[in-house]
Design a protein around this motif. Sequence first.
Motif, PDB file in Angstrom:
ATOM      1  N   ILE A   1       0.841  -1.214   0.000  1.00 51.43           N
ATOM      2  CA  ILE A   1       0.000   0.000   0.000  1.00 51.43           C
ATOM      3  C   ILE A   1       0.865   1.249   0.000  1.00 51.43           C
ATOM      4  N   TYR A   2       1.927   1.254   0.825  1.00 46.27           N
ATOM      5  CA  TYR A   2       2.829   2.409   0.863  1.00 46.27           C
ATOM      6  C   TYR A   2       3.465   2.649  -0.503  1.00 46.27           C
ATOM      7  N   LEU A   3       3.876   1.578  -1.192  1.00 47.17           N
ATOM      8  CA  LEU A   3       4.472   1.738  -2.526  1.00 47.17           C
ATOM      9  C   LEU A   3       3.459   2.333  -3.502  1.00 47.17           C
ATOM     10  N   GLN A   4       2.212   1.855  -3.436  1.00 50.17           N
ATOM     11  CA  GLN A   4       1.182   2.396  -4.326  1.00 50.17           C
ATOM     12  C   GLN A   4       0.915   3.869  -4.050  1.00 50.17           C
ATOM     13  N   GLU A   5       1.010   4.285  -2.779  1.00 44.09           N
ATOM     14  CA  GLU A   5       0.747   5.669  -2.411  1.00 44.09           C
ATOM     15  C   GLU A   5       1.976   6.558  -2.577  1.00 44.09           C
ATOM     16  N   GLY A   6       3.095   5.967  -2.967  1.00 45.90           N
ATOM     17  CA  GLY A   6       4.313   6.752  -3.138  1.00 45.90           C
ATOM     18  C   GLY A   6       5.018   7.086  -1.838  1.00 45.90           C
TER      19      GLY A   6
END
Length: 926
Positions: A817-822
Amino acid sequence: MEQFRGVGDKATLVKITVLRGNNLRGNKAESILNYVRAEFNGIVLGDSHKLDAAVDQGVDYNFTCSFECSDAAHTLDDMAHKPVILTVIEVLPKEKKQKEEKTAVIGQAIVDLLPLLHGQVSFFSTVLLHPTPGSPAEAASQDGSCKVGPSLDVTVCVPEPLLSGVQLSDSNLLKVTVETAYSVPEVWNPVSGSGPLSSYVAALQVPLTAEKEQVLMFSNGLLKVGGESEPMGRPRKWPLGPLLAPGAQFIPGASMEGEPIEMEDGDLTSIEDRDFRKEAETNKKRVSWDTERRCFLDADGAACLTRRIAESRLWPVEVMRSPQVGATKGGKAGKDKGGEDETQLSFHGVAYVDMAPLLYPGARRVRGAYRLYPFYDSDLLVKAKRNISVLRESIRAPATQGRGRAPSSVGSCKAVPSKMFDGGHKGGKDTKESPKRMYADSRTYIIIEIALEKSLVPKRSPEELAKRVMELIPPRAPLPRRPAGAERAVQEYQAQIASVAGQVLEQYQQLFGPAFLPGEKPLDPTSQEQRKTKLLGELNYSGKYFAFKEQIKYSVVRIVREKMLRTEAFSDPEQLQAFLSQLYVFLVDEMHVALNKTLSVDAQETQPRPLVDCAQLIHFAKEAQLNGDYQLAAEYYQEQLTRDRSDPAHWFDYGVLYMLTADYQKAEECFHYAVSMEQTHLPSLLMCGILAEMGGRLEEAETFFEGATCVDPANVVAWTLFALAQELLCPGGGLSSSYHLALARLQLLRAEYGSAESSLKEALNDSFQDPDVWALFGHIHHLTGEFGKAQECYERTLDFVTDATDTHPIYLRLGSIYLQEGEFQRAKTTYLRACKSSPSCLTWLGLGIACYRLGELTEAEDALTEANILNNGNAEVWGYLSLVCLQVSSPVHRNRIHKTLNLQKEAVLREIKALQDHVGFGNPCF
């Protein structure tokens, strides 16, 4: 519920009468002038008259004293843990110019008042008079000149019972014993001459009534060197200060008995811990208390204790080092620093005792070795749901009272450790050692026992359980007896033959059509034999052949019994021989007729299924069951039941078959039928309980499991299932959070997300601080695409002090999720935690991606290399390695990595193509 006496109610007078002293010995050789002093609860109740008695002879005191028992003073709890102390004092002869007479204590005796709390109005006791050090009685006992020790005859009485019948039934007695702390840290022993002598204190808090909490203080713990084990059967001590006679400190008839480690309830019970514990309990330093504190609980107090355990199963027992009284210089207790004297809270540790076993029906005791941890307020709040250190409050209260303030009732809750070392210690080494390392390195543990006189959750009696099982499954009435008489037996036999013949004819018509048609020619012998063979084969295969045989066999046996059997013995050998001949002819004739009428032939002609006994039937059925041929197994079981429907084992076997085919309703019918045949059939009771639990009927399941434990008290499976049923039920009834959590996991596996979320909400009502509940909430939101909510739940889960059962998917999904949110820095931190706790290709890949996005190419390459080592077939790992190498490596290295790439992720492929176009070499389609 009947209430206990209040403060304003009439107090009860407790009378103590010292009747006689026996075998007394004083300083004078011939006689002894002495008197008795009685004390209770720190108050002197009175002195007897001074009486002169001959040495080693008796003296009649007839001395009576008393005190009032009430809620204001000398309470029922005081009587539970404080004895009456009787001190025999000798009056010494006056010397010249002596103004006041001198006295010497001969010994002390202890009178336990516990019988009054058990409903007695009076009791008589002969109590030992324990000699004081240096007294003549001690010398006589050591040199063996006194064969019978000194004693006192005492009676205790009250005008009426202290407790009514209802109060006595509803009250309880809690006994807390702190035995010994083993493998204590080296720093617990102060450097010689560096500070005052110390003792060690343990404390915990328990409810006595619904309104009153009591702190139990166990003082005077003594540090001992190792070298030998503590003796088993050693006596328990009263929770009193030092007495004049050392022997008086022990509770009469109360001792500490050891038990196997595997039977304990606490920590350090595995096989791996046994060598360590043997070494610690033999050779290492320890602190010994060996003290028992009794607590009288009224009905509300017992209910409050039950409720508190249900709310938090872990109860803290705090430990600290305390300066011995009078050990400080000048007799001063230390400077007042304007608040809590933190310097006294040295070596502040805590053990967490799991009290949940006391909520099992019939359970009355927990005992074990409990690990000692450094005391943290934050840990106390999470583990025990408490925010007050009882030791800190006990130290703070006298200080605040000395300054004219009432003791504080609310403790602080700071997320920092309490001070654990003496501020004034000069040794240097102690203050540098980490509190966590001190306890972790030494593996200190403390032996604690908590016992109740009555179980908090009563266990139903075997009679009551049998009645409950009977209500759920009424016993089946025995099969009716058939009418007696030879004529009726013959009639029944003829009816059986007619019935069998009719069924055989019906089977024949199903196979070949009508047996007799007008005008039809009779069959030739070959056709007749072929039809006969086919008919018999079908009868054997369907099991009807065996059923017919059993029907006829039963009738034949009845005829033999009714017509030919005798009850008296044969006196004439000729009569016996004639009877046997007649019986043989009858059996041969009757069986010949029966078998011919069922069209039976030699097995070699038709090769039917072999005739087998019951044991073989069971074997064939279970063999077919193992091979997965459930239809064939069912036929065998049906034949087995046709032969004997009254054996519960047959119904149990049939029920197991239905369990394998997931026909739970029919399985439950079979198991119920078995229990109706035999109310104590253990396997069927257990299966009835399991199916009741599967159907959500938990109280019914509890009844079956508890009934099974009464049928076989040593059965491990029955106790295990009973314990699981208890965990699924809240102590006050209803479903527990454990049940709702388990149900939510099952619903999640079935993709029933709405139902799973409802179950988790139910679990939150009882266990708001359970990380597993929040983790499952996160999984539901993640699977339904609600990534924002999933992130909140996962973050909350990881913020708990106690980890969830399985953190691996939490780290992976939260990092994704953190990767998707940048949020690459947060993703990096999350994946780092995952790599430390449970490294895998995916955790290292996530860490590599996060580092690459942060521009940390060296770290990214290291992480991706670790991922590649764990799984060199992951195309995404190769893809990101290509991206890193395109950034930092030579063209040859870039192309070599990219040639091995078989990546399906379009976004990464496009990124590689764009980067290759930018650097000027390489072809992503090569």
